[in-house]
Design a protein around this motif. Structure first.
Motif, PDB file in Angstrom:
ATOM      1  N   PHE A 182     -27.793  -8.222 -30.245  1.00 54.97           N
ATOM      2  CA  PHE A 182     -28.606  -9.208 -29.540  1.00 54.97           C
ATOM      3  C   PHE A 182     -28.945 -10.367 -30.474  1.00 54.97           C
ATOM      4  N   LEU A 183     -29.036 -11.560 -29.900  1.00 51.11           N
ATOM      5  CA  LEU A 183     -29.648 -12.713 -30.577  1.00 51.11           C
ATOM      6  C   LEU A 183     -31.068 -12.859 -30.034  1.00 51.11           C
ATOM      7  N   GLN A 184     -32.031 -13.029 -30.959  1.00 48.90           N
ATOM      8  CA  GLN A 184     -33.420 -13.252 -30.537  1.00 48.90           C
ATOM      9  C   GLN A 184     -33.839 -14.657 -30.983  1.00 48.90           C
ATOM     10  N   HIS A 185     -34.111 -15.517 -29.993  1.00 50.05           N
ATOM     11  CA  HIS A 185     -34.568 -16.873 -30.258  1.00 50.05           C
ATOM     12  C   HIS A 185     -36.080 -16.913 -30.035  1.00 50.05           C
ATOM     13  N   THR A 186     -36.801 -17.454 -30.994  1.00 51.15           N
ATOM     14  CA  THR A 186     -38.270 -17.381 -30.953  1.00 51.15           C
ATOM     15  C   THR A 186     -38.876 -18.747 -31.237  1.00 51.15           C
ATOM     16  N   ILE A 187     -39.944 -19.065 -30.513  1.00 48.77           N
ATOM     17  CA  ILE A 187     -40.767 -20.231 -30.811  1.00 48.77           C
ATOM     18  C   ILE A 187     -42.219 -19.815 -30.641  1.00 48.77           C
ATOM     19  N   GLY A 188     -43.072 -20.244 -31.583  1.00 52.41           N
ATOM     20  CA  GLY A 188     -44.468 -19.825 -31.486  1.00 52.41           C
ATOM     21  C   GLY A 188     -45.359 -20.560 -32.461  1.00 52.41           C
ATOM     22  N   LEU A 189     -46.614 -20.157 -32.443  1.00 58.17           N
ATOM     23  CA  LEU A 189     -47.632 -20.736 -33.317  1.00 58.17           C
ATOM     24  C   LEU A 189     -48.077 -19.713 -34.344  1.00 58.17           C
TER      25      LEU A 189
ATOM     26  N   SER B 224     -49.597 -23.737 -37.750  1.00 59.57           N
ATOM     27  CA  SER B 224     -48.206 -24.170 -37.895  1.00 59.57           C
ATOM     28  C   SER B 224     -47.426 -23.737 -36.657  1.00 59.57           C
ATOM     29  N   LEU B 225     -46.290 -24.358 -36.445  1.00 59.45           N
ATOM     30  CA  LEU B 225     -45.356 -23.986 -35.379  1.00 59.45           C
ATOM     31  C   LEU B 225     -44.061 -23.531 -36.038  1.00 59.45           C
ATOM     32  N   PHE B 226     -43.395 -22.554 -35.437  1.00 56.46           N
ATOM     33  CA  PHE B 226     -42.133 -22.110 -36.030  1.00 56.46           C
ATOM     34  C   PHE B 226     -41.105 -21.858 -34.936  1.00 56.46           C
ATOM     35  N   VAL B 227     -39.862 -22.029 -35.302  1.00 57.51           N
ATOM     36  CA  VAL B 227     -38.723 -21.651 -34.457  1.00 57.51           C
ATOM     37  C   VAL B 227     -37.754 -20.873 -35.329  1.00 57.51           C
ATOM     38  N   GLN B 228     -37.132 -19.839 -34.752  1.00 57.28           N
ATOM     39  CA  GLN B 228     -36.168 -19.066 -35.539  1.00 57.28           C
ATOM     40  C   GLN B 228     -35.189 -18.361 -34.595  1.00 57.28           C
ATOM     41  N   SER B 229     -34.071 -18.057 -35.162  1.00 58.74           N
ATOM     42  CA  SER B 229     -33.063 -17.244 -34.456  1.00 58.74           C
ATOM     43  C   SER B 229     -32.594 -16.156 -35.396  1.00 58.74           C
ATOM     44  N   VAL B 230     -32.583 -14.922 -34.893  1.00 59.00           N
ATOM     45  CA  VAL B 230     -32.103 -13.796 -35.701  1.00 59.00           C
ATOM     46  C   VAL B 230     -31.141 -12.960 -34.853  1.00 59.00           C
ATOM     47  N   ALA B 231     -30.245 -12.297 -35.529  1.00 58.33           N
ATOM     48  CA  ALA B 231     -29.305 -11.387 -34.867  1.00 58.33           C
ATOM     49  C   ALA B 231     -29.731  -9.956 -35.131  1.00 58.33           C
ATOM     50  N   HIS B 232     -29.806  -9.161 -34.073  1.00 56.80           N
ATOM     51  CA  HIS B 232     -30.157  -7.744 -34.182  1.00 56.80           C
ATOM     52  C   HIS B 232     -28.881  -6.915 -34.109  1.00 56.80           C
ATOM     53  N   PHE B 233     -28.706  -6.046 -35.093  1.00 54.56           N
ATOM     54  CA  PHE B 233     -27.565  -5.124 -35.119  1.00 54.56           C
ATOM     55  C   PHE B 233     -28.115  -3.720 -34.918  1.00 54.56           C
TER      56      PHE B 233
END
Length: 491
Positions: free
Chosen positions: A201-208, A169-178
């Protein structure tokens, strides 16, 4: 700082052990319970120097995650990543911070309950927390800085999984780090407006993602038992996505059991069609558009004699009559009278005599002969053996005729005794004929008449000496040979 780092490593190790220890339990709820993700990520900074959120200024990095299935709604994960966010708001303020992250998280899935688990698009929410291992470098109003520290952080965000197969599968996500620390940029509040808000920080991720492990598949058809609607499929049979044998023509008979896999048919004929509904599959039916019988390979048989109408030269043969290959009644003796009408089916006769032959003159004369017996005896004398052998030959010539063997006695003795003696004499003749090889002994019928039918009337007032010759004539066995359509004289 070393103590804090040691504590975070211990927590991460314990979490990994917990995921491994629970694998047997989790296997009851999912086919492939472990998921490994490899991804690239970018961090965007928001702090005392400024705000990069949702801009094109990105600090790149990457990471790996190990996720474990908990339920249709929840996954747990261990996330390890590295990023290098940078920022500058003009000389001399710059930030170049390297951050390693070890985070534990929970994923609330929309594709376990709301959507199907194997849906192509699977949105989710994620929350968690852990540690940042940071090396902060740059220039601040207080001068150049280079510092290492550990900060605790929590995160929250959302993502979408795109399922390509059971394994990938492929995924994309964005999370905020406090974070728990405000020194990523070496500023504890801005010079002009001190603030208690820590750096974020905002962490933007794309992966398999790669699903590991394998669900139980009892029948070995490649479809896990949890999704297999036909869990007992024989080994080697091709199945559909639900684990059931392929049925190409949709007739309810699986291809591996279907003799006609590309033509819809019926189960009791091996999945083959039967247009005329006569119980014979079209592929075996010589008359596929006319209802027939199994015995006639699907062709009609009006008289039910086992010969199809198209080959039957006698289509109106009565039921139960034995017929030949042409559908006509059998005529065993070839006399033109069929066996079902022939009273003598094994002997050629005529229609007038119902298929039986007429007795020839020699046989008629032979049958008129008598076998004589000694006084008070039932033994066949040697002098009559030639006569009886000739009768055996006649019986062979007329195998369908019945021979009545009639025994008699003279008047000496009681009626009861003479009756028994006459029966014994008739039986003695029958036994001799059987001994000489008469076919079908059942057509030899014996009857005793005692002293009731004398050939010669004897004057009982005369002496035995004077009546001996007459009495000798009455001690006899006579014969009557009739065709089956004639009634024997049993009187």
């Amino acid at each position: 700082m070393r103590k804090t780092l040691t504590k975070l490593c211990a927590i991460a190790s314990a979490f990994v052990f917990l995921l491994s220890a629970n694998s047997a339990v989790l296997a009851q709820n999912a086919d492939q319970r472990t998921n490994l993700q490899l991804y690239g990520s970018a961090l965007q900074y928001k702090g005392d120097l400024g705000n990069q959120w949702w801009t094109s200024k990105l600090g790149w990095g990457g990471g790996v995650s190990l996720n474990q299935y908990l339920s249709p709604s929840l996954d747990a994960g261990l996330h390890l990543s590295y990023s290098n966010p940078e920022f500058s708001n003009g000389f001399p303020n710059t930030m170049n911070t390297k951050i390693g992250m070890a985070m534990l998280g929970l994923r609330l899935k929309m594709y376990g309950n709301i959507l199907k688990e194997d849906a192509f698009i699977g949105p989710y929410l994620t929350v968690g927390g852990g540690g940042h291992f940071a090396r902060a470098e740059g220039m601040s109003p207080t001068g150049a800085y280079d510092d290492n520290f550990v900060a605790f952080a929590g995160f929250g965000g959302a993502g979408i999984r795109f399922r390509f197969s059971d394994n990938v599968s492929l995924f994309v996500q964005s999370v905020a780090h406090f974070t728990s620390n405000d020194m990523y940029d070496n500023l504890d509040g801005s010079p002009n407006a001190p603030s208690d808000i820590n750096d974020r920080f905002l962490q933007h991720t794309i992966g398999l993602g790669f699903n590991l492990g394998k669900g139980t598949d009892t029948d070995g058809d490649g479809v896990p038992d949890r999704r297999d609607k036909c869990p007992d499929t024989p080994t080697g049979v091709q199945v559909d996505k639900e684990g059931c044998p392929i049925d190409t023509d949709g007739d309810g008979v699986a291809d591996y059991q279907d003799d006609c896999p590309t033509e819809a048919g019926v189960a009791n004929l091996g999945g083959c069609p039967d247009r005329d509904n006569d119980g014979v599959a079209d592929k075996d039916d010589q008359c596929p558009d006319e209802a027939g019988t199994v015995a006639t390979q699907g062709c009609p048989d009006s008289d039910g004699d086992g010969v199809a109408d198209k080959d039957d030269k006698c289509p109106d043969t009565p039921r139960g009559v034995q017929v030949g290959a042409d559908g006509c009644p059998v005529d065993s003796d070839g006399d033109g009278v069929p066996d079902n009408e022939d009273l003598c089916p094994n002997s050629a006769g005529t229609a007038e005599t119902k298929g039986c032959p007429e007795l020839d003159a020699r046989t008629k004369k032979l049958i008129e002969e008598k076998v004589r017996f000694e006084f008070d005896q039932a033994r066949v004398q040697d002098g009559y053996r030639q006569l009886l052998d000739s009768i055996v030959v006649a019986l062979e010539k007329y195998p369908d005729h019945v021979l009545l063997i009639k025994g008699h006695a003279d008047h000496i003795g009681s009626e009861e005794y003479n009756q028994a003696l006459s029966e014994q004499r008739a039986q003695a003749v029958k036994d001799y004929l059987i001994q000489r090889g008469v076919q079908n002994p059942d057509r030899l019928v014996t009857r005793g008449y005692g002293e009731t039918q004398p050939l010669v009337q004897v004057n009982t007032r005369l002496s035995k000496a004077r009546t001996a010759a007459a009495r000798a004539q009455n001690r006899r066995v006579g014969f009557e040979m009739n065709t089956p359509d004639m009634k024997l004289n049993m009187e």
